[in-house]
Design an enzyme around this catalytic site. Structure first.
Site, PDB file in Angstrom:
ATOM      1  N   GLN A   1      -3.685  -0.677   7.080  1.00  0.00           N
ATOM      2  CA  GLN A   1      -2.688  -0.335   6.191  1.00  0.00           C
ATOM      3  C   GLN A   1      -1.696   1.053   6.946  1.00  0.00           C
ATOM      4  O   GLN A   1      -2.275   2.082   7.153  1.00  0.00           O
ATOM      5  CB  GLN A   1      -2.814   0.015   4.758  1.00  0.00           C
TER       6      GLN A   1
ATOM      7  N   ASN B   1      -3.375  -5.540   3.720  1.00  0.00           N
ATOM      8  CA  ASN B   1      -4.082  -4.284   4.328  1.00  0.00           C
ATOM      9  C   ASN B   1      -4.198  -3.550   3.331  1.00  0.00           C
ATOM     10  O   ASN B   1      -3.214  -3.158   2.665  1.00  0.00           O
ATOM     11  CB  ASN B   1      -3.305  -3.956   5.727  1.00  0.00           C
TER      12      ASN B   1
ATOM     13  N   HIS C   1       1.657  -4.158  -0.461  1.00  0.00           N
ATOM     14  CA  HIS C   1       2.620  -5.141   0.204  1.00  0.00           C
ATOM     15  C   HIS C   1       1.787  -6.213   0.671  1.00  0.00           C
ATOM     16  O   HIS C   1       0.652  -5.934   1.353  1.00  0.00           O
ATOM     17  CB  HIS C   1       3.640  -4.700   1.083  1.00  0.00           C
TER      18      HIS C   1
HETATM   19  P1  DGP Z   1       0.730  -2.320   6.951  1.00  0.00           P
HETATM   20  O1  DGP Z   1       0.266  -2.063   8.342  1.00  0.00           O
HETATM   21  O2  DGP Z   1      -0.035  -3.272   6.553  1.00  0.00           O
HETATM   22  O3  DGP Z   1       0.739  -1.238   6.051  1.00  0.00           O
HETATM   23  O4  DGP Z   1       2.268  -3.088   7.210  1.00  0.00           O
HETATM   24  C1  DGP Z   1       3.394  -2.115   7.055  1.00  0.00           C
HETATM   25  C2  DGP Z   1       4.526  -3.103   7.771  1.00  0.00           C
HETATM   26  O5  DGP Z   1       5.619  -2.399   7.555  1.00  0.00           O
HETATM   27  C3  DGP Z   1       4.410  -3.254   9.400  1.00  0.00           C
HETATM   28  O6  DGP Z   1       4.310  -4.454   9.719  1.00  0.00           O
HETATM   29  C4  DGP Z   1       5.616  -2.653   9.957  1.00  0.00           C
HETATM   30  C5  DGP Z   1       6.801  -2.870   8.364  1.00  0.00           C
HETATM   31  N1  DGP Z   1       7.669  -1.649   8.256  1.00  0.00           N
HETATM   32  C6  DGP Z   1       7.366  -0.328   8.617  1.00  0.00           C
HETATM   33  N2  DGP Z   1       8.505   0.442   8.273  1.00  0.00           N
HETATM   34  C7  DGP Z   1       9.555  -0.693   8.127  1.00  0.00           C
HETATM   35  C8  DGP Z   1      11.081  -0.564   7.366  1.00  0.00           C
HETATM   36  O7  DGP Z   1      11.531   0.691   7.196  1.00  0.00           O
HETATM   37  N3  DGP Z   1      11.597  -1.802   7.440  1.00  0.00           N
HETATM   38  C9  DGP Z   1      10.559  -3.034   7.449  1.00  0.00           C
HETATM   39  N4  DGP Z   1      11.479  -3.923   6.728  1.00  0.00           N
HETATM   40  N5  DGP Z   1       9.447  -3.082   7.563  1.00  0.00           N
HETATM   41  C10 DGP Z   1       8.849  -2.084   8.105  1.00  0.00           C
END
Ligand code: DGP
Length: 120
Positions: free
Chosen positions: A100, A93, A106
């Protein structure tokens, strides 16, 4: 490899996970990238693969450190090979409109169920 220090943002959530300051369920890592399970899984396999260096999105990563982008893709393929027979959807994203929410590049490695197309 470049001897320049890697860009890092001390306020960035994923930089802090890369640094070990915030815990994560790490499933794979190498010199360029780290792979850990998403906190809000959208599929049986849902792993985020991030470059160790801070770039806000895939476009800035591609321009700033193309080797690291290749490293992210390589680690994603390894996770999918280890956990899902090599099958996966790989989603970046980029920008708020594209959903995003964390502005450290990522890729989402998604698998373990049938995927639909077009994506929502
Ligand atoms: P996006 O929406 O593409 O920016 O994805 C961000 C992702 O990150 C979302 O699917 C949830 C994940 N996420 C948010 N905070 C944390 C965290 O503290 N740890 C982990 N493992 N994932 C997280």
């Amino acid at each position: 490899m470049s001897s320049e220090p890697r860009p890092r943002d001390p306020q960035c959530l994923f930089c802090r996970i890369v640094a070990g300051e915030i815990p994560a369920d790490v499933v794979a890592e190498d010199e360029q990238a780290l792979a850990f399970r998403d906190l809000e899984p959208q599929a049986p396999l849902h792993v985020l693969v991030v470059p160790r260096a801070h770039y806000p999105d895939i476009g800035t990563l591609a321009h700033g450190d193309p080797d690291a982008l290749v490293g992210v893709a390589r680690l994603a393929a390894k996770v999918a090979a280890d956990e899902n027979g090599g099958q996966f959807r790989f989603v970046f994203n980029s920008g708020r409109q594209a959903h995003q929410s964390v502005f450290h590049a990522h890729g989402h490695v998604l698998g373990g169920r049938d995927m639909t197309w077009p994506p929502g």
